[in-house]
Structure formats: C-alpha cells, structure tokens
Design an enzyme around this catalytic site. Structure first.
Site, mmCIF file in Angstrom:
data_model
loop_
_atom_site.group_PDB
_atom_site.id
_atom_site.type_symbol
_atom_site.label_atom_id
_atom_site.label_comp_id
_atom_site.label_asym_id
_atom_site.label_seq_id
_atom_site.Cartn_x
_atom_site.Cartn_y
_atom_site.Cartn_z
ATOM 1 C CG ASP A 108 -0.208 -0.128 2.541
ATOM 2 O OD1 ASP A 108 0.906 -0.676 2.554
ATOM 3 O OD2 ASP A 108 -0.756 0.302 3.579
ATOM 4 N NE ARG B 265 0.066 3.931 6.526
ATOM 5 C CZ ARG B 265 -0.944 4.482 5.866
ATOM 6 N NH1 ARG B 265 -1.028 5.794 5.755
ATOM 7 N NH2 ARG B 265 -1.862 3.734 5.304
ATOM 8 C CG ASP B 266 3.167 2.213 11.935
ATOM 9 O OD1 ASP B 266 2.440 2.704 11.045
ATOM 10 O OD2 ASP B 266 2.942 2.359 13.140
ATOM 11 C CD GLU B 267 -1.223 0.214 6.711
ATOM 12 O OE1 GLU B 267 -1.237 1.371 7.139
ATOM 13 O OE2 GLU B 267 -2.268 -0.424 6.483
ATOM 14 C CG ASP C 125 -4.048 -0.588 -1.337
ATOM 15 O OD1 ASP C 125 -4.909 -1.219 -0.702
ATOM 16 O OD2 ASP C 125 -3.573 0.481 -0.934
ATOM 17 C CD1 TRP D 88 -8.040 -4.413 0.548
ATOM 18 C CD2 TRP D 88 -9.969 -3.454 -0.028
ATOM 19 N NE1 TRP D 88 -7.906 -3.048 0.703
ATOM 20 C CE2 TRP D 88 -9.055 -2.436 0.362
ATOM 21 C CE3 TRP D 88 -11.243 -3.067 -0.447
ATOM 22 C CZ2 TRP D 88 -9.401 -1.079 0.354
ATOM 23 C CZ3 TRP D 88 -11.578 -1.713 -0.452
ATOM 24 C CH2 TRP D 88 -10.667 -0.746 -0.056
ATOM 25 C CD GLU E 5 -3.457 6.314 3.116
ATOM 26 O OE1 GLU E 5 -2.605 6.986 3.714
ATOM 27 O OE2 GLU E 5 -3.921 5.232 3.535
HETATM 28 C C1 BGC Z 1 -4.005 0.959 3.754
HETATM 29 C C2 BGC Z 1 -4.802 0.921 2.495
HETATM 30 C C3 BGC Z 1 -5.698 -0.278 2.615
HETATM 31 C C4 BGC Z 1 -6.675 0.102 3.698
HETATM 32 C C5 BGC Z 1 -7.818 -0.814 3.874
HETATM 33 C C6 BGC Z 1 -4.936 1.246 4.863
HETATM 34 O O1 BGC Z 1 -4.324 1.329 6.090
HETATM 35 O O2 BGC Z 1 -2.939 1.851 3.691
HETATM 36 O O3 BGC Z 1 -4.270 1.295 1.366
HETATM 37 O O4 BGC Z 1 -6.213 -0.769 1.472
HETATM 38 O O5 BGC Z 1 -5.990 0.334 4.909
HETATM 39 O O6 BGC Z 1 -8.320 -0.892 5.152
#
Ligand code: BGC
Length: 875
Positions: A457, A461-463, A470, A528, A741
């Site tokens: 995504d 960041r912490d992700e 996406d 998704w 985003e």
């Molecule tokens: C992500 C997104 C993702 C979404 C769905 C976000 O935190 O960065 O791109 O698809 O959460 O919950």
C-alpha cells in the site's frame, strides 16, 4: 528484410536468470526485420542443456503454427542445476530464417532432496543484534562452476573471500514464510579459488523477526531466531563436486550492526567491524558455534518467479540546506523507496544520524505520517574514510536529514539509492499537457516505490503490507507499465496459500494477525478479496499466461463461493465487514470506509463483476460448466443489484459518481434506457461538482471509463484535468511526485491531513493511468498478450497530442496522435504476430497487420461518442 527471431526468454524471467524453478520453462521470442504481412508458419527450437560438470544434450524441435509467446517447453523436463540454452528459427511460409541468438537460463534446486543446507544462526539475543555467520572451506583445485544457493530466516547478504556476492537486496524477500520460503542463486565462480576460502553472511531481522504492521503490530511473527540457509556448490577443474552447506560447525559472531529494522532503520557501529571477517585469514577465535534450526516442514524452499529487489537508480540531492551547524536537510526532488549511501569521515566514535520523510513542514522533516516507524539510520564512524549504506532497511522519502556532518556537503557525499523489484519497464505514455505528464510520472514512481518484493500500500509508515485491494485496482496500470507478472505470480501463490489456511482472502498478503482483523468476522471484503479473480485475469490479458489463470482458478472459485455463501439466496451483499469506496473525499478523515456510496452497493456490484469475469476465465480455460454457472450467477446478482440499489425507474438510490460508474462499467443497468440515463446523470454529477472527483478506491478506477462508455468523454477529461481540490492534478499542483493516499493529503491551506493515515505514496488512486493508456492515448489489449490490439484514442480536454508505447509479449506496440486544424493525425506501430483494430472518432474501424500505419482523420475536434461506446463494448 529477413525475419530474425530474438533470443528466447523463459517464463517471465529476465535473460540469463539463475536458479529458476521450472523444469519445463515456457519460451517466448520476438521477431525482428519481418516484412509487412509476415506470419510465422512454424518454428524450430534448438535446446542445449549443460550440467555443472559439462555434460551436454542437444535436441531440435519442430513446432508448427504461429505461437511465439509462452510456448510449452518442447523438450524433456530438465534436472536441477541445468544450464539451458535455446535458440529459434522461424518459417514465414517461404523460407526458414537464420537461427536467432541463444537465450539462457539455469535451473536452481528443483527437488527438496537437493538441499543439504540447514538454517544456522546466532543464539537468539535479547538485545536484538542480528549477528553474522561464517564458514571456511578448502578447494583442492580451481573452480569451473560455483553457485551459492541462499535463503534465510530473516534477511541475508553474502560475502565470499571479502567480496560481496551479487547485487540483490533484501534477500530472500517476503513470502508467506509458513508456506513458501524463497531462495536466491548466485554465480560465485569468480569469487572462490583453489585453497582456503571463506563465506561470510550478514543477517537482518527483515520481515521474519522485525516489527510489522500498523497499530501494535506484530514482532517476531515468523520466529525468534535469525538464520542463514546457504549451500555452495562447486565443480572444480578436476570435475570434482564440492558442496559446502550451512550446518553444525559454522561459526557465529557479532558484527557492527547494533539493530536493523525495516521500519526503524539500521544502527551500525563501524568500530566493531573487521573487514577481514569474510576472508579465510580472519581469526575467528572470538566466534562461537551456530545454533542449528530446522526448516519449517510445512514450508517449501522455492525459486523466484520474478526479479529480485535491486538498486534501480541513484538520485542526487536537488538541494541541501544546512539548518544548523552539522545538520542538513536534503531534497532528492522525488518521493521514492530507498536508502542513503554516504561517503563520510570523522573521528572514531563520531555519530552520524539520517532521518527520512516524505514532506517538509517549515523546512523540517514532517514525520507524523510515518506513525511509529522511526526511519532513522545511525552510523558510528571508526576513524577511517568510509562509503556506507545500510543493508537491511528501506525507507519511503523525498527528504532526508543528516546530522553530525562535519564540513561542507559535496556532490556525491550523500546519494539516494532507489530500491525496487527490478521489474522491466514496459509501458510509456506521453501527452501535450505537462501536468498530466507529471501525473503519469507520479504513477510510475508509485509503482516503483511500492513494488519492493511485495506489492504494498505504501513504503514509508508502519504498514507497508500487501493490501489486496490496492493491488487489485492498480493491477491493470501496473501490467501496462512494468513486467510484473513474474513478481505477482509469487504473490498470488502466497494469496492462495493464505486463503487455503484461513478459509478467507485476507485483506493483505502475506497475512499477519493484526487487529482489528483478528477480532472481526472473516467476511469476504469486496474490492480487496476480488483480487483473487480479477488480478490473474488482468495478468492473463497483459501477457497471455493461461497457466497462471489455471493455477489461480481454485483460489478464484473459492473466493466467489465465499461471497455467494455470505450473500445468501438474495444475491445481495449485506451485514458484512466492508471497506467499500474507501477514502472517497467526503468520508470522515478518521473513518475512511464511511464513504458516500453504500458499501453494500459497492460489494454487490463487485460480486456481479467478479462472477462475470470468473465466467470469462472459465471459458478461456475450457471449463464450460463453471463458465455457465458463473454466467447464471452474474445474471442473478445483476437483477438483485437492480432490485436493491436502483429505484423502480432505474436510478441508483445513491446518487454518487461511484454508484453510477460501477453500474456502467460492470454492466448493471437493467436496460439501455436506464444505462443512457445513468450515463447522463454521471456526467451531470461531474459538471455539478465542477470537475471535482468524488470517488474512493472503488469508484476511481472506473469513473473515467464509465463516462467514456456512456458517451461523455468531455466530462471524463474534465475530471482528469481539473485542478480543484479534490482532483488528480490538484495533487500535482501541490508538488506531488507520487500518488497520494488521500485526495487532500495536503489541504488547500497547505496543512498536512490526518497524521494517522496520510501517505504520499499510495498507488491506488493512480489507477486512472490505465484509462490514460487505453482511452487518452488509445492503446489497449484486445486479445490476451496483445495478440490483437485496439487503438481507439479519444481526444478531449485541452490535449493536442498523446501517445503510448508498450513492450508487449510480441514486441513494441505504439500509437501517437496529434490534432491539427484539418483533423487528427495518427500513427500506430504493430509488431509481427499481432493484428489491430484502429478505431478513430468519426470513422469506421479498420483492421491492420504488423507494420507502421498512419491515418488522417478529418474529424471535428470532439469525437463521435457512439463510436467510443461501440469500441469499448467490443472489448
Ligand atoms: C491501507 C490501504 C488499505 C486500507 C484498507 C490502509 O491502512 O494503507 O491502502 O487498502 O488500509 O483498510
């Protein structure tokens, strides 16, 4: 002109790839120099295989017919470690061409029994230091062939006799480790020698042991320990084979790395380094025995299907400002994924610190959007001049802060190394509007930054997770711009493995047990989860890879069964967890799923669409019963959609851009009258909004297509070229160099949006580039692998010219058009083996074969809208 086939390529691998996993790789070749009207009548394929000891087989195969893309392996399946060379000759019906050049590939370890290496590593440490591993070995004679097969629990980088092995980064990448662990293969023939040798292995936490995910995240999810899995195989000049495998007897010790994390960065103290550590001369008396671990019995060691992560480009700062003595803020001019490489010197113990961010506020790094990711590298000098780059981290940034720097900062002292999966660029777009051109560039950088082994995504960041939605919306764009099929083949296998285990397509792959998803029911989440059906379909369209479609079919079927079960006999999705039209600009910043379009409308629309696409997939694969079932299902869902979400006179209950766009593109209107009225209303909504976009993740990829299909292409251009907030070009005018985003990640007053969820590098809303390619430039695949191409440009807005080029599986396809007072000038290029339909506004479609073709179309400035509708329908 003599047609000449190119060197064949194997599967989706780059030329000369080592360590591939296919015993019977499919072959593809291009044909150069073919005269107009050329057709391949037959091909002759010569296969030469060589074992590491030099034993060879040679065979020649006659293949009748025109196939030249992903042609089934014509010879016997090969064994592990086989060097394969293939060349091709083609017959155009009159004569055989000369042989083309050889294409090369080499298989890796195809059989689990080939592996003797075991995972070995340092004892688990409480302080989190990753440590290093080394081994020495003796070779009685010079090597003629040496390969290092390498994987890890964690990340690994190898050195042999003091020299780094290869240029791959973040090895072995991130797969769903509990199911599949990838390995990499390196040619080290030039690095080993007769006599004493040493192998040294750096370790990093990476995805295995590092901190992952948002919120509290998970740590040490795959394991507490780090370990290398290394198998060095050498054949020497006497024909002797030597295998050096990680196992008991290998040694482990501390290195200069104090800590290394993907999110937090790397901390290195060079005073604890000894550059001789990976040479045989190194005295390893202070090193101890390794801990030997086991391979996970449920997880296979697998070869890569796509390219590794590499440094694909270096960026120099475009500005450097000394904010206070020794503290500099650098601007690399471009948001990207990567890390710094520095040339530094200073006294032993002197510390340099490097921080990273996507935006500046008041001239300083603004790190709130990184959430808990520290994105900070620390280097402690040892008193010598060094060139240094962290090994096992990656940051998403445009700006970096360097602290502790003494003296001036000269050109070349600090550069940024862009890290990305080394996917080949295959698509280009050009047009007369510089803002639009920059938008497209931002989409390209979004792909580059977020394809770092896993399609993520965001990179900062912490992700940084493989969010399925996406990728699902971005896949058509990605498949035009880059050769992503090899990379995504691996990711889709992980998706199927996770789905099988969880009985659910998780929202991100590889899956991590992250709240809130651990507490929520495992509902099928539309948009998704639809990746399971739609992305294999997209990749098949782009490359003609039917085997991928076949391999993912059980996953696709299982997804739809889940949706069907959850919707129940009413065929309407309801009462489930849905992310909906995520982040439409009207959704509250803290609740992005509370979009203006009913999330169940979105989910039901996707249900109908996915069933229809699965039906098409099934037809392609000759699964007629499945195709029929899915066609019936899609019809039932369409009726249910109309009952539930349309008024009796056929208008969506939600009067939104997204509702109208989904109904149009997914064919959900009950009849032509409601379709035409829906299209008109969508155009009206755009005009009422003065060209402002009102869609989120679900509506954005389809809204311009919907307007085009409904015959309102000018409104599509109005959305596209609007510069008001929210719009694509608003972000460009705000200085964006990647796709944001949120539509308003930077608000019109210049402030940065919500600190908890504002990434400046999310590719999803860049999905509009697919429309730029297909409709603005007018280049679209009309049969799998671009075997048939549709050129249907639809000029509009302020554009006076546009064009696109795609390196298709058959060769270069391109189109350029320009407007002049007399009309439209169009030039198209069609490669051998391909046919095309040229459908220009105001003219009947024309069929062409390979070659360069030009057209002059005396049309009014605005296209005949019905033609566009027909052309899109024909797809
Ligand atoms: C992500 C997104 C993702 C979404 C769905 C976000 O935190 O960065 O791109 O698809 O959460 O919950």
């Amino acid at each position: 002109m003599v047609p000449t086939p190119s060197a064949p390529v194997f599967e989706h691998h780059a030329p000369h790839r080592l360590g591939t996993g296919e015993a019977a790789p499919r072959l593809s070749w291009l044909v150069d120099g073919a005269a107009q009207g050329y057709r391949q009548h037959a091909a002759r394929v010569q296969v030469l295989t060589t074992t590491p000891r030099g034993q060879q087989t040679r065979s020649t195969h006659h293949l009748p017919g025109p196939d030249q893309v992903l042609v089934p392996w014509p010879s016997a399946p090969v064994a592990s470690r086989t060097r394969i060379a293939v060349r091709v000759q083609v017959d155009d019906g009159d004569a055989w061409s000369p042989w083309g050049p050889w294409g090369h590939v080499e298989t890796g370890l195809l059989d689990p029994a080939d592996w003797t290496a075991r995972p070995v590593g340092p004892p688990p440490s409480q302080d989190g230091e990753p440590g290093r591993v080394r081994a020495t070995f003796h070779l009685p004679a010079d090597p003629v062939h040496a390969r290092l097969y390498l994987s890890a629990h964690g990340l690994v980088e190898a050195e042999v006799n003091g020299r780094r092995v290869g240029d791959e980064e973040l090895t072995p990448g991130w797969t769903s480790y509990r199911h599949r662990l990838r390995y990499a293969t390196f040619d080290v023939t030039e690095q080993v020698r007769a006599g004493e040798n040493a192998l040294g292995l750096w370790l990093g936490d990476g995805w295995w042991r590092g901190r992952l995910g948002f919120g509290e995240g998970v740590e040490r999810f795959y394991g507490d320990h780090l370990a290398v899995i290394a198998q060095l195989e050498v054949v020497d000049a006497d024909g002797e084979r030597h295998v050096v495998s990680s196992g008991p007897g290998w040694r482990t010790g501390r290195g200069p790395v104090r800590a290394s994390g993907l999110y937090d960065g790397e901390h290195v103290d060079l005073r604890d380094d000894d550059p001789s550590w990976s040479t045989p001369e190194h005295d390893d008396a202070t090193w101890g025995p390794v801990v030997v671990h086991e391979l996970d019995p449920g997880s296979a060691l697998v070869a890569p299907t796509g390219p590794p992560v590499r440094c694909v480009e270096e960026l120099e700062p475009v500005s450097a400002v000394e904010r206070e003595p020794g503290r500099w803020v650098l601007d690399f001019g471009q948001n990207h994924s990567g890390r710094l490489q520095v040339r530094a010197s200073g006294p032993a113990g002197h510390q340099l610190r490097f921080r990273h961010a996507e935006v500046l506020v008041d001239g300083e790094l603004h790190t709130a959007p990184l959430r808990s990711a520290l994105a900070t590298d620390v280097l402690v000098l040892d008193g010598t001049d060094v060139e240094w780059e962290p090994r096992f981290t990656v940051h998403g940034y445009r700006y970096a802060e360097v602290s502790g720097w003494s003296g001036p900062l000269r050109p070349g002292d600090v550069v940024s190394r862009v890290l990305s999966s080394d996917v080949p660029r295959t698509g280009w777009f050009r047009c007369s509007d510089p803002l639009l051109q920059r938008l497209h560039e931002n989409v390209v950088w979004g792909a580059r930054s977020n394809f770092v082994d896993v399609p993520t995504d965001c990179p900062q960041r912490d992700e940084r997770l493989g969010w399925t939605g996406d990728l699902q919306v971005f896949a058509p764009t990605a498949a035009f711009l880059f050769g992503v099929t090899g990379m995504l083949t691996s990711w889709l296998r992980d998706l199927a493995a996770e789905q099988e285990e969880l009985d659910w397509v998780p929202p991100f792959v590889p899956y991590l047990p992250l709240p809130p998803f651990t507490e929520l029911p495992r509902d099928p989440m539309a948009v998704w989860g639809d990746v399971a059906v739609l992305t294999p379909d997209v990749l098949h369209t782009a490359t003609g890879d039917a085997a991928l479609l076949r391999a993912q079919l059980p996953s696709a079927v299982r997804w739809l069964q889940h949706v069907e079960r959850s919707a129940g006999p009413g065929r309407v999705v309801h009462d489930t967890e849905q992310l909906g039209d995520w982040l439409d600009p009207a959704a509250p910043p803290e609740n992005p799923f509370e979009a203006t379009t009913d999330r169940f409308l979105v989910a039901t629309a996707y249900f109908a669409h996915a069933a229809a696409r699965l039906a098409a997939t099934a037809r392609t694969l000759g699964e007629d019963r499945l195709a029929h079932e899915q066609e019936v299902l899609a019809g039932e869902v369409r009726s249910a959609f109309a009952r539930e979400f349309l008024t009796p006179d056929g208008r969506p209950r939600d009067d939104t851009q997204t509702a109208h766009a989904l109904a149009t593109v997914f064919g959900l209107w009950p009849d032509e009258r409601t379709a035409a009225a829906g299209g008109r209303r969508l155009a009206e909504l755009v005009r009422e909004a003065d060209g402002r976009i009102a869609t989120g993740f679900a509506g954005t990829p389809v809204v311009c297509d919907a307007l085009t299909r409904a015959g309102h292409v000018e409104e599509a251009y109005r959305l596209l070229q609007s510069t008001h907030c929210p719009s694509w070009l608003y972000t460009v005018l705000q200085g964006a160099t990647t796709i944001w985003e949120r539509w308003d990640a930077i608000r019109p007053d210049g402030s940065v949006n919500d600190p908890t969820m504002t990434s400046f590098n999310h590719y999803a809303l860049g999905a509009v580039a697919d429309w730029l390619h297909r409709v603005v430039a007018g280049l679209a695949p009309a049969a799998p692998g671009y075997r048939h191409v549709l050129f249907a440009p639809r000029p509009g807005g302020t554009l006076t010219s546009a064009g696109a080029t795609h390196s298709s599986p058959y060769g270069t396809v391109s189109i350029d058009w320009s407007l002049a007072p007399e009309g439209m000038h169009v030039e198209v290029v069609v490669p051998p083996g391909v046919t095309a339909t040229v459908d220009l506004p105001g003219a009947p479609p024309v069929q062409v074969e390979h070659g360069r073709h030009t057209f002059h179309q005396p049309v009014p400035r605005h296209p005949d809208q019905h033609d566009q509708h027909d052309a899109q329908e024909a797809l």
